[in-house]
Design a protein around this motif. Structure first.
Motif, PDB file in Angstrom:
ATOM      1  N   GLN A  19      84.846   1.340   4.697  1.00 24.35           N
ATOM      2  CA  GLN A  19      84.353   1.504   6.087  1.00 24.35           C
ATOM      3  C   GLN A  19      85.124   0.503   6.898  1.00 24.35           C
ATOM      4  O   GLN A  19      85.673   0.241   7.650  1.00 24.35           O
ATOM      5  CB  GLN A  19      82.895   1.313   5.995  1.00 24.35           C
ATOM      6  N   VAL A  20      85.004  -0.869   6.107  1.00 28.16           N
ATOM      7  CA  VAL A  20      85.632  -1.973   6.770  1.00 28.16           C
ATOM      8  C   VAL A  20      87.277  -1.796   7.288  1.00 28.16           C
ATOM      9  O   VAL A  20      87.643  -2.107   8.226  1.00 28.16           O
ATOM     10  CB  VAL A  20      85.747  -3.255   5.975  1.00 28.16           C
ATOM     11  N   ALA A  21      87.967  -1.429   6.084  1.00 27.55           N
ATOM     12  CA  ALA A  21      89.286  -1.011   6.102  1.00 27.55           C
ATOM     13  C   ALA A  21      89.580  -0.160   7.361  1.00 27.55           C
ATOM     14  O   ALA A  21      90.479  -0.515   8.408  1.00 27.55           O
ATOM     15  CB  ALA A  21      90.100  -0.371   5.138  1.00 27.55           C
ATOM     16  N   ALA A  22      88.822   0.719   7.480  1.00 30.78           N
ATOM     17  CA  ALA A  22      89.038   1.995   8.601  1.00 30.78           C
ATOM     18  C   ALA A  22      88.564   1.448  10.087  1.00 30.78           C
ATOM     19  O   ALA A  22      89.335   1.509  10.941  1.00 30.78           O
ATOM     20  CB  ALA A  22      88.071   3.190   8.096  1.00 30.78           C
ATOM     21  N   GLU A  23      87.449   0.673  10.125  1.00 33.01           N
ATOM     22  CA  GLU A  23      87.138   0.264  11.474  1.00 33.01           C
ATOM     23  C   GLU A  23      87.950  -0.848  11.839  1.00 33.01           C
ATOM     24  O   GLU A  23      87.801  -1.085  13.321  1.00 33.01           O
ATOM     25  CB  GLU A  23      85.632  -0.106  11.367  1.00 33.01           C
ATOM     26  N   CYS A  24      88.457  -1.657  11.042  1.00 35.75           N
ATOM     27  CA  CYS A  24      89.179  -2.742  11.521  1.00 35.75           C
ATOM     28  C   CYS A  24      90.889  -2.471  11.692  1.00 35.75           C
ATOM     29  O   CYS A  24      91.479  -3.266  12.104  1.00 35.75           O
ATOM     30  CB  CYS A  24      89.131  -4.052  10.531  1.00 35.75           C
ATOM     31  N   GLY A  25      90.953  -1.173  11.232  1.00 34.72           N
ATOM     32  CA  GLY A  25      92.268  -0.910  11.790  1.00 34.72           C
ATOM     33  C   GLY A  25      93.360  -1.097  10.699  1.00 34.72           C
ATOM     34  O   GLY A  25      94.701  -1.046  10.958  1.00 34.72           O
ATOM     35  N   PHE A  26      93.010  -1.378   9.388  1.00 32.90           N
ATOM     36  CA  PHE A  26      93.832  -1.322   8.429  1.00 32.90           C
ATOM     37  C   PHE A  26      94.299   0.182   8.058  1.00 32.90           C
ATOM     38  O   PHE A  26      93.721   1.055   7.821  1.00 32.90           O
ATOM     39  CB  PHE A  26      93.291  -2.117   7.135  1.00 32.90           C
ATOM     40  N   TYR A  27      95.566   0.343   7.617  1.00 32.51           N
ATOM     41  CA  TYR A  27      96.310   1.641   7.083  1.00 32.51           C
ATOM     42  C   TYR A  27      95.547   2.049   5.874  1.00 32.51           C
ATOM     43  O   TYR A  27      95.232   3.412   5.922  1.00 32.51           O
ATOM     44  CB  TYR A  27      97.633   1.454   6.954  1.00 32.51           C
ATOM     45  N   ASP A  28      95.020   1.212   5.216  1.00 29.68           N
ATOM     46  CA  ASP A  28      94.560   1.579   4.009  1.00 29.68           C
ATOM     47  C   ASP A  28      93.868   0.338   3.241  1.00 29.68           C
ATOM     48  O   ASP A  28      94.136  -0.647   3.601  1.00 29.68           O
ATOM     49  CB  ASP A  28      95.337   2.273   2.839  1.00 29.68           C
ATOM     50  N   GLN A  29      93.122   0.549   1.905  1.00 30.00           N
ATOM     51  CA  GLN A  29      92.822  -0.618   1.416  1.00 30.00           C
ATOM     52  C   GLN A  29      93.733  -1.636   0.750  1.00 30.00           C
ATOM     53  O   GLN A  29      93.526  -2.625   0.851  1.00 30.00           O
ATOM     54  CB  GLN A  29      91.663  -0.183   0.392  1.00 30.00           C
ATOM     55  N   ALA A  30      94.749  -1.196   0.291  1.00 31.77           N
ATOM     56  CA  ALA A  30      96.156  -1.645  -0.207  1.00 31.77           C
ATOM     57  C   ALA A  30      96.505  -2.968   1.058  1.00 31.77           C
ATOM     58  O   ALA A  30      96.817  -3.912   0.698  1.00 31.77           O
ATOM     59  CB  ALA A  30      96.994  -1.186  -0.725  1.00 31.77           C
ATOM     60  N   HIS A  31      96.795  -2.405   2.278  1.00 33.24           N
ATOM     61  CA  HIS A  31      96.886  -2.924   3.321  1.00 33.24           C
ATOM     62  C   HIS A  31      96.170  -4.018   3.760  1.00 33.24           C
ATOM     63  O   HIS A  31      96.341  -5.285   3.881  1.00 33.24           O
ATOM     64  CB  HIS A  31      97.230  -2.162   4.519  1.00 33.24           C
ATOM     65  N   MET A  32      94.672  -3.833   3.619  1.00 35.07           N
ATOM     66  CA  MET A  32      93.912  -4.609   3.737  1.00 35.07           C
ATOM     67  C   MET A  32      93.792  -5.936   2.767  1.00 35.07           C
ATOM     68  O   MET A  32      93.835  -7.026   2.979  1.00 35.07           O
ATOM     69  CB  MET A  32      92.427  -4.282   3.822  1.00 35.07           C
ATOM     70  N   ASN A  33      93.955  -5.228   1.531  1.00 35.02           N
ATOM     71  CA  ASN A  33      94.181  -6.385   0.107  1.00 35.02           C
ATOM     72  C   ASN A  33      95.263  -7.455   0.608  1.00 35.02           C
ATOM     73  O   ASN A  33      95.228  -8.755   0.298  1.00 35.02           O
ATOM     74  CB  ASN A  33      94.302  -5.525  -1.043  1.00 35.02           C
ATOM     75  N   ARG A  34      96.361  -7.090   0.932  1.00 36.33           N
ATOM     76  CA  ARG A  34      97.662  -7.810   1.184  1.00 36.33           C
ATOM     77  C   ARG A  34      97.392  -8.867   2.227  1.00 36.33           C
ATOM     78  O   ARG A  34      97.649  -9.975   2.197  1.00 36.33           O
ATOM     79  CB  ARG A  34      98.827  -6.767   1.448  1.00 36.33           C
ATOM     80  N   GLU A  35      96.647  -8.495   3.311  1.00 36.83           N
ATOM     81  CA  GLU A  35      96.397  -9.207   4.516  1.00 36.83           C
ATOM     82  C   GLU A  35      95.301 -10.449   4.000  1.00 36.83           C
ATOM     83  O   GLU A  35      95.632 -11.535   4.381  1.00 36.83           O
ATOM     84  CB  GLU A  35      95.836  -8.595   5.607  1.00 36.83           C
ATOM     85  N   PHE A  36      94.448  -9.817   3.409  1.00 36.33           N
ATOM     86  CA  PHE A  36      93.427 -10.968   2.823  1.00 36.33           C
ATOM     87  C   PHE A  36      94.217 -11.944   1.584  1.00 36.33           C
ATOM     88  O   PHE A  36      93.731 -13.103   1.842  1.00 36.33           O
ATOM     89  CB  PHE A  36      92.402 -10.069   2.029  1.00 36.33           C
ATOM     90  N   ARG A  37      95.099 -11.600   0.758  1.00 36.51           N
ATOM     91  CA  ARG A  37      95.627 -12.529   0.002  1.00 36.51           C
ATOM     92  C   ARG A  37      96.379 -13.471   0.803  1.00 36.51           C
ATOM     93  O   ARG A  37      96.790 -14.546   0.430  1.00 36.51           O
ATOM     94  CB  ARG A  37      96.570 -11.772  -0.909  1.00 36.51           C
ATOM     95  N   VAL A  38      97.091 -12.906   1.816  1.00 36.21           N
ATOM     96  CA  VAL A  38      98.125 -13.884   2.808  1.00 36.21           C
ATOM     97  C   VAL A  38      97.339 -14.641   3.381  1.00 36.21           C
ATOM     98  O   VAL A  38      97.589 -16.080   3.407  1.00 36.21           O
ATOM     99  CB  VAL A  38      99.024 -13.053   3.703  1.00 36.21           C
ATOM    100  N   LEU A  39      96.062 -14.142   4.285  1.00 35.52           N
ATOM    101  CA  LEU A  39      95.370 -15.146   5.191  1.00 35.52           C
ATOM    102  C   LEU A  39      94.222 -15.964   4.615  1.00 35.52           C
ATOM    103  O   LEU A  39      93.767 -16.915   4.905  1.00 35.52           O
ATOM    104  CB  LEU A  39      94.859 -14.153   6.297  1.00 35.52           C
ATOM    105  N   GLY A  40      93.763 -15.404   3.555  1.00 42.51           N
ATOM    106  CA  GLY A  40      92.604 -16.179   2.916  1.00 42.51           C
ATOM    107  C   GLY A  40      92.558 -16.335   1.524  1.00 42.51           C
ATOM    108  O   GLY A  40      91.464 -16.931   1.071  1.00 42.51           O
ATOM    109  N   ASP A  41      93.793 -16.049   0.915  1.00 40.51           N
ATOM    110  CA  ASP A  41      93.892 -16.473  -0.574  1.00 40.51           C
ATOM    111  C   ASP A  41      92.713 -15.910  -1.282  1.00 40.51           C
ATOM    112  O   ASP A  41      92.193 -16.568  -2.451  1.00 40.51           O
ATOM    113  CB  ASP A  41      94.073 -18.150  -0.631  1.00 40.51           C
TER     114      ASP A  41
END
Length: 58
Positions: A19-41
């Motif tokens: 739900q977070v992925a969809a509501e925050c505008g991530f293409y999919d959960q993998a996209h969200m995972n990549r961004e979290f790794r880059v920005l938040g380690d």
């Protein structure tokens, strides 16, 4: 950074990861995972509160 911050807040409040992925505008959960790794380690799964005892082997 704004999307990342919003996603972090939603995960901390217990909103399901999909739900977070969809509501925050991530293409999919993998996209969200990549961004979290880059920005938040970290990954969303490391932030999302899990029920007591979940993930433990019996």
């Amino acid at each position: 950074m704004i999307r990342f911050g919003r996603a972090m807040r939603m995960l901390h409040s217990g909103t399901p990861i999909a739900q977070v992925a969809a509501e925050c505008g991530f293409y999919d959960q993998a996209h969200m995972n990549r961004e979290f790794r880059v920005l938040g380690d970290t990954t969303p799964g490391q932030i999302y509160p899990r029920p007591e005892g979940a993930g433990r082997a019996s």
